[in-house]
Design a protein around this motif. Structure first.
Motif, PDB file in Angstrom:
ATOM      1  N   MET A 120     -62.306  41.219 -52.123  1.00 46.05           N
ATOM      2  CA  MET A 120     -62.534  40.216 -51.097  1.00 46.05           C
ATOM      3  C   MET A 120     -61.190  39.591 -50.696  1.00 46.05           C
ATOM      4  SD  MET A 120     -64.965  36.804 -51.238  1.00 46.05           S
ATOM      5  CE  MET A 120     -66.469  37.721 -51.424  1.00 46.05           C
ATOM      6  N   LYS A 121     -61.049  39.279 -49.429  1.00 47.58           N
ATOM      7  CA  LYS A 121     -59.820  38.651 -48.959  1.00 47.58           C
ATOM      8  C   LYS A 121     -59.742  37.198 -49.434  1.00 47.58           C
ATOM      9  CE  LYS A 121     -58.592  41.397 -44.948  1.00 47.58           C
ATOM     10  NZ  LYS A 121     -57.153  41.500 -45.002  1.00 47.58           N
ATOM     11  N   LEU A 122     -58.519  36.718 -49.575  1.00 47.38           N
ATOM     12  CA  LEU A 122     -58.301  35.344 -50.029  1.00 47.38           C
ATOM     13  C   LEU A 122     -58.970  34.341 -49.101  1.00 47.38           C
ATOM     14  CD1 LEU A 122     -56.957  33.265 -51.864  1.00 47.38           C
ATOM     15  CD2 LEU A 122     -54.841  33.574 -50.554  1.00 47.38           C
ATOM     16  N   GLN A 142     -63.150  30.211 -48.047  1.00 50.17           N
ATOM     17  CA  GLN A 142     -64.229  29.736 -47.177  1.00 50.17           C
ATOM     18  C   GLN A 142     -65.550  29.651 -47.920  1.00 50.17           C
ATOM     19  OE1 GLN A 142     -64.155  32.393 -43.815  1.00 50.17           O
ATOM     20  NE2 GLN A 142     -62.130  31.672 -43.128  1.00 50.17           N
ATOM     21  N   SER A 143     -65.793  30.592 -48.831  1.00 51.03           N
ATOM     22  CA  SER A 143     -67.069  30.621 -49.550  1.00 51.03           C
ATOM     23  C   SER A 143     -67.238  29.428 -50.490  1.00 51.03           C
ATOM     24  CB  SER A 143     -67.204  31.921 -50.335  1.00 51.03           C
ATOM     25  OG  SER A 143     -66.346  31.923 -51.449  1.00 51.03           O
ATOM     26  N   ILE A 144     -66.122  28.794 -50.882  1.00 46.17           N
ATOM     27  CA  ILE A 144     -66.220  27.597 -51.734  1.00 46.17           C
ATOM     28  C   ILE A 144     -65.948  26.325 -50.930  1.00 46.17           C
ATOM     29  CG2 ILE A 144     -65.667  28.855 -53.848  1.00 46.17           C
ATOM     30  CD1 ILE A 144     -62.824  27.683 -53.694  1.00 46.17           C
ATOM     31  N   GLY A 145     -65.992  26.447 -49.603  1.00 48.69           N
ATOM     32  CA  GLY A 145     -65.917  25.274 -48.744  1.00 48.69           C
ATOM     33  C   GLY A 145     -64.523  24.850 -48.334  1.00 48.69           C
ATOM     34  N   LEU A 146     -63.528  25.731 -48.467  1.00 47.98           N
ATOM     35  CA  LEU A 146     -62.158  25.399 -48.073  1.00 47.98           C
ATOM     36  C   LEU A 146     -61.784  26.187 -46.824  1.00 47.98           C
ATOM     37  CD1 LEU A 146     -60.249  25.391 -51.492  1.00 47.98           C
ATOM     38  CD2 LEU A 146     -61.043  23.421 -50.188  1.00 47.98           C
ATOM     39  N   ASP A 147     -61.446  25.476 -45.771  1.00 50.50           N
ATOM     40  CA  ASP A 147     -61.010  26.113 -44.524  1.00 50.50           C
ATOM     41  C   ASP A 147     -59.513  25.891 -44.392  1.00 50.50           C
ATOM     42  OD1 ASP A 147     -60.974  27.411 -42.152  1.00 50.50           O
ATOM     43  OD2 ASP A 147     -61.887  25.798 -40.983  1.00 50.50           O
ATOM     44  N   ILE A 157     -44.341  33.409 -51.887  1.00 49.61           N
ATOM     45  CA  ILE A 157     -45.657  33.015 -52.415  1.00 49.61           C
ATOM     46  C   ILE A 157     -46.360  32.134 -51.394  1.00 49.61           C
ATOM     47  CG2 ILE A 157     -46.882  31.804 -54.251  1.00 49.61           C
ATOM     48  CD1 ILE A 157     -44.620  32.486 -56.134  1.00 49.61           C
ATOM     49  N   GLU A 158     -47.625  32.429 -51.133  1.00 43.81           N
ATOM     50  CA  GLU A 158     -48.434  31.631 -50.216  1.00 43.81           C
ATOM     51  C   GLU A 158     -48.926  30.370 -50.926  1.00 43.81           C
ATOM     52  OE1 GLU A 158     -50.597  30.626 -46.725  1.00 43.81           O
ATOM     53  OE2 GLU A 158     -49.137  32.215 -47.038  1.00 43.81           O
ATOM     54  N   PRO A 159     -48.530  29.160 -50.455  1.00 46.70           N
ATOM     55  CA  PRO A 159     -49.050  27.933 -51.083  1.00 46.70           C
ATOM     56  C   PRO A 159     -50.452  27.602 -50.559  1.00 46.70           C
ATOM     57  CG  PRO A 159     -47.506  27.375 -49.332  1.00 46.70           C
ATOM     58  CD  PRO A 159     -47.559  28.891 -49.389  1.00 46.70           C
ATOM     59  N   ILE A 160     -51.362  27.361 -51.469  1.00 48.52           N
ATOM     60  CA  ILE A 160     -52.703  26.897 -51.103  1.00 48.52           C
ATOM     61  C   ILE A 160     -52.793  25.456 -51.581  1.00 48.52           C
ATOM     62  CG2 ILE A 160     -55.173  27.299 -51.305  1.00 48.52           C
ATOM     63  CD1 ILE A 160     -54.487  30.177 -52.164  1.00 48.52           C
ATOM     64  N   ILE A 161     -52.660  24.524 -50.666  1.00 43.77           N
ATOM     65  CA  ILE A 161     -52.541  23.108 -51.021  1.00 43.77           C
ATOM     66  C   ILE A 161     -53.933  22.499 -51.166  1.00 43.77           C
ATOM     67  CG2 ILE A 161     -51.651  20.865 -50.279  1.00 43.77           C
ATOM     68  CD1 ILE A 161     -49.467  22.416 -48.760  1.00 43.77           C
ATOM     69  N   VAL A 162     -54.229  22.032 -52.369  1.00 46.06           N
ATOM     70  CA  VAL A 162     -55.529  21.434 -52.687  1.00 46.06           C
ATOM     71  C   VAL A 162     -55.302  20.200 -53.544  1.00 46.06           C
ATOM     72  CG1 VAL A 162     -56.814  23.603 -52.515  1.00 46.06           C
ATOM     73  CG2 VAL A 162     -55.775  22.953 -54.687  1.00 46.06           C
ATOM     74  N   SER A 163     -56.290  19.342 -53.607  1.00 45.94           N
ATOM     75  CA  SER A 163     -56.140  18.101 -54.382  1.00 45.94           C
ATOM     76  C   SER A 163     -56.295  18.320 -55.879  1.00 45.94           C
ATOM     77  CB  SER A 163     -57.148  17.049 -53.902  1.00 45.94           C
ATOM     78  OG  SER A 163     -58.475  17.536 -54.076  1.00 45.94           O
ATOM     79  N   ASN A 164     -57.031  19.367 -56.266  1.00 42.01           N
ATOM     80  CA  ASN A 164     -57.292  19.629 -57.685  1.00 42.01           C
ATOM     81  C   ASN A 164     -57.209  21.140 -57.935  1.00 42.01           C
ATOM     82  OD1 ASN A 164     -58.290  19.942 -60.288  1.00 42.01           O
ATOM     83  ND2 ASN A 164     -59.833  18.349 -60.070  1.00 42.01           N
ATOM     84  N   PRO A 165     -56.007  21.673 -58.199  1.00 42.26           N
ATOM     85  CA  PRO A 165     -55.859  23.123 -58.389  1.00 42.26           C
ATOM     86  C   PRO A 165     -56.731  23.682 -59.517  1.00 42.26           C
ATOM     87  CG  PRO A 165     -53.710  22.103 -58.104  1.00 42.26           C
ATOM     88  CD  PRO A 165     -54.706  20.982 -58.236  1.00 42.26           C
ATOM     89  N   HIS A 166     -56.872  22.919 -60.602  1.00 35.42           N
ATOM     90  CA  HIS A 166     -57.661  23.385 -61.740  1.00 35.42           C
ATOM     91  C   HIS A 166     -59.126  23.590 -61.339  1.00 35.42           C
ATOM     92  CE1 HIS A 166     -58.396  24.117 -65.936  1.00 35.42           C
ATOM     93  NE2 HIS A 166     -59.250  23.118 -66.040  1.00 35.42           N
TER      94      HIS A 166
END
Length: 332
Positions: free
Chosen positions: A1-3, A8-13, A70-79
């Motif tokens: 599956m693509k990143l 998107q499947s976990i609600g991140l656009d 490296i592609e940064p995926i910026i989120v509030s809670n990486p864990h």
């Protein structure tokens, strides 16, 4: 599956500069360009420059440290996002299994099951697909072996041992009754409202040569990578070894020892009964921990420790004697 589809499947656009088919979740030091890693603590930022990860989950305050490759995926809670993504990599543990009384037929029709010379498999043993067992082994009743497991020569597996998928066991290993190897580690991420999101553990367990594992032990498989018990280690009954631990060569773990996740030890470490560690701690070569010692920090080699809070053993014994004297004076 693509990143992008996973996110998107976990609600991140999230708008990505580069998108790719994701192979796995992996630690920074082992990740390839089709893997996703994460950083939850700033102290690991220094490892980014040496990583080949395709993308990394990271907080906004740390994003400037991500190198261009490296592609940064910026989120509030990486864990937490890492935990949600881990569900895409769940692996079945016991698919296409064969019961003991079907083994003869299975061997004739499916060469993926490989049982060596003079190996005895007693009734009611359950073997998964692509299992390989060496020469002169004994598997006793109630043993369950998951898919893709490798067992070396001269091994003895006692009744009701369960060995999960993708475990590697060396030569001359004994595993006593009721022990579980390769079960899920105890890992969860937590939402702001208190729900616990399971981190799927897709790593493995490696047991090296000449290891003896007592009854009713639990050795958890890694989140990614491996949990490893090195050559010549002897483990008593009722010991818990968590995910991603590495126990050094010829170590001794006495009954009810508990190692928290990512604990590592050098060689010839001795831990007395009910001693335990916090996570991400290293114990040096030839170090000894007295019974019930609570290890909350890295320990240097060739030292002895005891107590809670942990002290060098001589200091702990003096402290204990002094404490007893104080109690006797107060209550003659």
């Amino acid at each position: 599956m693509k990143l992008s589809e996973m996110l998107q499947s976990i609600g991140l656009d999230i708008l990505l500069k580069k998108d790719f088919e994701v192979s796995s979740l992996a630690p920074l030091e082992k990740a390839g360009q089709n893997d996703v890693s994460y950083i939850d603590q700033s102290k690991y930022l220094k490892d980014l420059i040496f990583s080949n990860a395709g993308a990394v989950l990271i907080r906004e305050k740390d994003a400037q440290a991500v190198p261009e490759h490296i592609e940064p995926i910026i989120v509030s809670n990486p864990h937490l996002i890492f935990a949600k993504l881990s569900k895409f990599f769940i692996q079945p543990q016991f698919s296409l299994a064969s019961s003991q009384n079907e083994i003869k037929t299975h061997l004739q029709t499916d060469q993926e099951l490989d049982v060596g010379k003079d190996t005895v498999i007693m009734p009611n043993v359950f073997l998964g697909n692509r299992v390989k067992i060496g020469n002169n082994c004994l598997l006793m009743p109630g043993v369950v072996i998951g898919d893709d497991t490798l067992i070396g020569d001269n091994c003895k597996i006692f009744p009701n041992v369960v060995i999960y998928k993708n475990t590697q066991i060396g030569n001359n290993v004994s595993i006593h009754a009721g022990t579980i190897i390769g079960s899920d580690g105890f890992g969860y991420a937590h939402t702001q409202t208190g729900e616990h999101i399971k981190i799927e553990h897709n790593g493995s367990v490696v047991i090296e040569d000449d290891v003896e594992i007592g009854a009713n032990n639990t050795i958890d498989r890694a989140v990614f990578g491996e949990t490893r018990i090195k050559k010549g280690t002897k483990i008593d009954n009722l010991v818990q070894i968590a995910h991603n631990c590495v126990v050094g060569e010829h170590s001794l773990l006495v009954s009810q020892v508990g190692l928290a996740g990512s604990t590592t030890t050098g060689r010839n470490v001795v831990m007395g009964g009910q001693a335990g560690t916090g996570g991400h701690i290293h114990i040096g070569d030839f170090t000894q921990i007295a019974g019930r010692g609570a290890v909350g920090k890295n320990l240097p080699p060739h030292t002895k420790w005891g107590g809670h809070p942990l002290m060098e053993l001589d200091e702990w014994m003096k402290f204990f004697v002094t404490l007893r004297r104080m109690v006797k004076k107060k209550n003659p």
